[in-house]
Design a protein around this motif. Structure first.
Motif, PDB file in Angstrom:
ATOM      1  N   LEU A 268       0.829  -1.206   0.000  1.00 44.10           N
ATOM      2  CA  LEU A 268       0.000   0.000   0.000  1.00 44.10           C
ATOM      3  C   LEU A 268       0.865   1.259   0.000  1.00 44.10           C
ATOM      4  O   LEU A 268       0.603   2.210  -0.757  1.00 44.10           O
ATOM      5  N   LEU A 269       1.870   1.261   0.839  1.00 46.91           N
ATOM      6  CA  LEU A 269       2.733   2.438   0.906  1.00 46.91           C
ATOM      7  C   LEU A 269       3.507   2.637  -0.392  1.00 46.91           C
ATOM      8  O   LEU A 269       3.817   3.774  -0.772  1.00 46.91           O
ATOM      9  N   ALA A 270       3.781   1.548  -1.077  1.00 41.96           N
ATOM     10  CA  ALA A 270       4.529   1.642  -2.338  1.00 41.96           C
ATOM     11  C   ALA A 270       3.705   2.304  -3.435  1.00 41.96           C
ATOM     12  O   ALA A 270       4.267   2.944  -4.334  1.00 41.96           O
TER      13      ALA A 270
ATOM     14  N   LEU B 159       0.364   9.624   1.464  1.00 44.63           N
ATOM     15  CA  LEU B 159       1.330   8.997   2.364  1.00 44.63           C
ATOM     16  C   LEU B 159       1.244   9.461   3.825  1.00 44.63           C
ATOM     17  O   LEU B 159       1.286   8.620   4.737  1.00 44.63           O
ATOM     18  N   PRO B 160       1.147  10.775   4.133  1.00 44.43           N
ATOM     19  CA  PRO B 160       1.064  11.167   5.547  1.00 44.43           C
ATOM     20  C   PRO B 160      -0.123  10.513   6.262  1.00 44.43           C
ATOM     21  O   PRO B 160       0.015  10.062   7.405  1.00 44.43           O
ATOM     22  N   PHE B 161      -1.276  10.481   5.600  1.00 42.03           N
ATOM     23  CA  PHE B 161      -2.458   9.833   6.192  1.00 42.03           C
ATOM     24  C   PHE B 161      -2.163   8.365   6.471  1.00 42.03           C
ATOM     25  O   PHE B 161      -2.424   7.864   7.580  1.00 42.03           O
ATOM     26  N   MET B 162      -1.648   7.661   5.485  1.00 39.46           N
ATOM     27  CA  MET B 162      -1.397   6.234   5.622  1.00 39.46           C
ATOM     28  C   MET B 162      -0.384   5.949   6.729  1.00 39.46           C
ATOM     29  O   MET B 162      -0.569   5.038   7.551  1.00 39.46           O
TER      30      MET B 162
ATOM     31  N   LEU C  81       7.866   5.938  11.614  1.00 38.71           N
ATOM     32  CA  LEU C  81       6.894   6.976  11.250  1.00 38.71           C
ATOM     33  C   LEU C  81       7.614   8.286  10.934  1.00 38.71           C
ATOM     34  O   LEU C  81       7.251   8.986   9.969  1.00 38.71           O
ATOM     35  N   ALA C  82       8.612   8.616  11.726  1.00 40.68           N
ATOM     36  CA  ALA C  82       9.374   9.842  11.455  1.00 40.68           C
ATOM     37  C   ALA C  82      10.008   9.788  10.068  1.00 40.68           C
ATOM     38  O   ALA C  82      10.051  10.802   9.345  1.00 40.68           O
ATOM     39  N   ALA C  83      10.484   8.608   9.673  1.00 40.61           N
ATOM     40  CA  ALA C  83      11.093   8.467   8.352  1.00 40.61           C
ATOM     41  C   ALA C  83      10.072   8.688   7.245  1.00 40.61           C
ATOM     42  O   ALA C  83      10.378   9.315   6.211  1.00 40.61           O
ATOM     43  N   TRP C  84       8.874   8.206   7.424  1.00 41.61           N
ATOM     44  CA  TRP C  84       7.830   8.397   6.405  1.00 41.61           C
ATOM     45  C   TRP C  84       7.368   9.853   6.327  1.00 41.61           C
ATOM     46  O   TRP C  84       7.040  10.358   5.247  1.00 41.61           O
ATOM     47  N   LEU C  85       7.334  10.543   7.479  1.00 47.90           N
ATOM     48  CA  LEU C  85       6.821  11.910   7.491  1.00 47.90           C
ATOM     49  C   LEU C  85       7.875  12.938   7.078  1.00 47.90           C
ATOM     50  O   LEU C  85       7.525  14.068   6.694  1.00 47.90           O
TER      51      LEU C  85
END
Length: 529
Positions: free
Chosen positions: A312-314, A321-324, A373-377
């Motif tokens: 999903l993230l891909a 992305l922030p929501f997910m 999470l920090a890495a994604w945001l």
């Protein structure tokens, strides 16, 4: 020409029958002689005060001239408001007199050999007509007293006594042994004289506008508007006339799930509470008590596997992305993320603050920003502004589901060496099947029978499709977080749930190894070129 005869003969008349009067008059030579009073009792004492009213019997001779015909003579007999007429109607050598009067809208005729007998009959008939009880049983003294009292009671309202009696008979038949006072008091309590009566639609519109003024969330107002539209589609009358049993029947007939049914019930309760506050309903309005909550077993908790989340993230867009990521790695509810501002995502402190006004539970809570999470945001962080720009995430979930299935199909085709032409032909066969199914179902598909978007060819081609799972991002976070920390109390604070809820649904759902894999999901490293 009219001529009064017999010196306006007067005869005293009683409003009741002579034989039943407390003091019975004896008519002798046009005078009244009181007979001895009967034994005194409660009713007779009341009857002693009953007024004897004298009514004159007036006989008037009338001569009528007729054009081209002989003059005729008739006699009009009047007693009170009752009038009858006597005509001279000879037959051969016989002198006859015909009495004519009206009774029950029918013309009555009686023939007598002499005028005196006709007049006497007319007086008698008119006397009964003036009393209004010709053809009815004479009333006893207590009955006359009761009638007089009843007439006095209803006089201020200007309604006939027989109408009051008919209403009493109707209500008595309906209520059986229930006292009228209880029914009247109950109605007056529920419908005060000063209570404003309004239609359901009007009150619903007022309610929605009040929530807008109170600045409740757009999502809440949208849902409330939808619920009120459904409710007003069924109940069109006054709000005060809506019965709880009818609401319960309607909700059951909708054939919706228990959670949807309970959500609708909650919106209806909000409407009733607003009506009470605005005095459209009485303070003790309790019709919602007749609408029981549906038993919501909640069903099985569904979660995504780490592999599914990575897929999903891909395929998620930069806007998605922030929501997910916040939902999957912080467990924030969908509606809370849609109300979340970047100002409340504190990068330096490493926390996400869900303010009380944005929280479902109306309680402030703080959630740690975990390393992944920090890495994604990190690429998306802003000083301020909404974290989520979408008002309806359902469409986004559908798009991502389709994208994941397209990626799975592409990987399958590559591994099997299937070319574009074969894929196109499979798409055409799937479209034909879908069209045929729609015809059989009259354009409607049964719940659970709709294939996930992008998976229409999966069964034919032999690859496993991906399906979206309801609320699975949050469920996954709680499940994996409990497995990782082994601290239900801590996770309940982060998720805004009760410890009991966590224990009941999440405590042994996944193993620690899976939790470790979940929180190890990070963005793919960019290749250096």
């Amino acid at each position: 020409m009219k001529t009064a005869i017999a010196s306006n003969v007067c005869e005293p008349l009683l409003e009741g029958s002579a034989s039943d009067s407390p003091v019975s008059p004896v008519l002798q030579n046009n005078s009244v002689t009181a007979a001895a009073p009967v034994a005194n009792n409660g009713a007779d004492k009341a009857a002693d005060n009953y007024r004897i009213k004298q009514v004159k019997a007036v006989v008037t001779e009338i001569k009528k001239k007729r054009k081209g015909k002989p003059e005729i003579t008739l006699w009009e007999v009047r007693v009170g408001s009752a009038i009858s007429k006597i005509y001279f109607t000879p037959s051969g050598e016989r002198e006859l007199f015909t009495l004519v009067y009206w009774l029950d809208k029918k013309r009555k005729r009686e023939v007598f050999p002499t005028k005196e007998k006709a007049i006497a009959a007319a007086k008698s008939a008119n006397t009964e007509l003036s009393k209004g009880d010709l053809g009815a049983a004479d009333l006893t003294a207590p009955q006359r007293v009761a009638c007089a009292r009843a007439l006095d009671l209803v006089a201020p309202f200007g309604v006939p006594i027989e109408l009051v009696a008919s209403h009493y008979a109707y209500y008595k038949q309906k209520l059986k042994d229930v006292p009228f006072e209880r029914v009247v008091d109950d109605y007056a309590r529920r419908h005060p004289v000063d209570q404003v009566s309004k239609m359901v639609r009007v009150v619903a519109d007022e309610l929605i506008e009040s929530k807008r003024v109170d600045k409740l969330s757009d999502r809440y107002i949208l849902q409330l508007t939808y619920d009120m539209k459904r409710f007003c589609g069924r109940f069109h009358g006054e709000l005060g006339m809506v019965r709880g049993v009818d609401v319960d029947t309607w909700l059951r007939d909708l054939k919706v799930g228990p959670r949807t049914r309970n959500n609708l019930r909650a919106s209806i309760q909000v409407l009733f509470n607003y009506g009470i506050a605005r005095k459209y309903l009485p303070k003790d309005h309790d019709e919602i008590d007749a609408v029981p909550l549906a038993k919501d077993k909640g069903g099985e908790i569904e979660i995504f596997t780490p592999k599914e989340l990575a897929e999903l993230l891909a395929v998620a867009s930069a806007e998605q992305l922030p929501f997910m990521a916040i939902s999957a790695f912080a467990g924030v509810r969908h509606a809370e993320i849609q109300r979340l501002d970047w100002a409340n995502v504190n990068k330096a402190a490493g926390i996400i603050e869900i303010k009380a006004g944005a929280a479902k539970t109306a309680s402030r809570r703080v959630i740690p920003i975990l390393p992944n999470l920090a890495a994604w945001l990190k690429p998306h962080w802003k000083e301020a502004g909404p974290v989520c720009s979408f008002t309806n995430m359902v469409d986004q979930f559908r798009d991502m589901t389709r994208a994941v299935n397209q990626a799975r199909r592409a990987a399958w085709a590559k591994s099997k060496g299937v070319g574009d032409e074969a894929l196109k032909q499979a798409d055409e066969r799937a479209a034909a099947r879908r069209k045929e199914d729609n015809k059989k179902q009259n354009g409607r598909r049964a719940r659970g029978s709709v294939l996930p978007l992008g998976s229409e060819t999966a069964a034919e081609e032999g690859w496993v499709p991906f399906a979206w799972k309801h609320n699975a991002l949050r469920h996954s976070f709680i499940s994996y977080r409990v497995a990782e920390t082994q601290d239900v109390a801590k996770v309940s604070l982060e998720a805004g749930n009760s410890p009991q809820m966590i224990f009941q649904h999440y405590r042994e759902l996944v193993r620690p190894e899976a939790a470790k894999a979940w929180f190890a999901i990070v963005p793919a490293a960019k290749s250096k070129s």
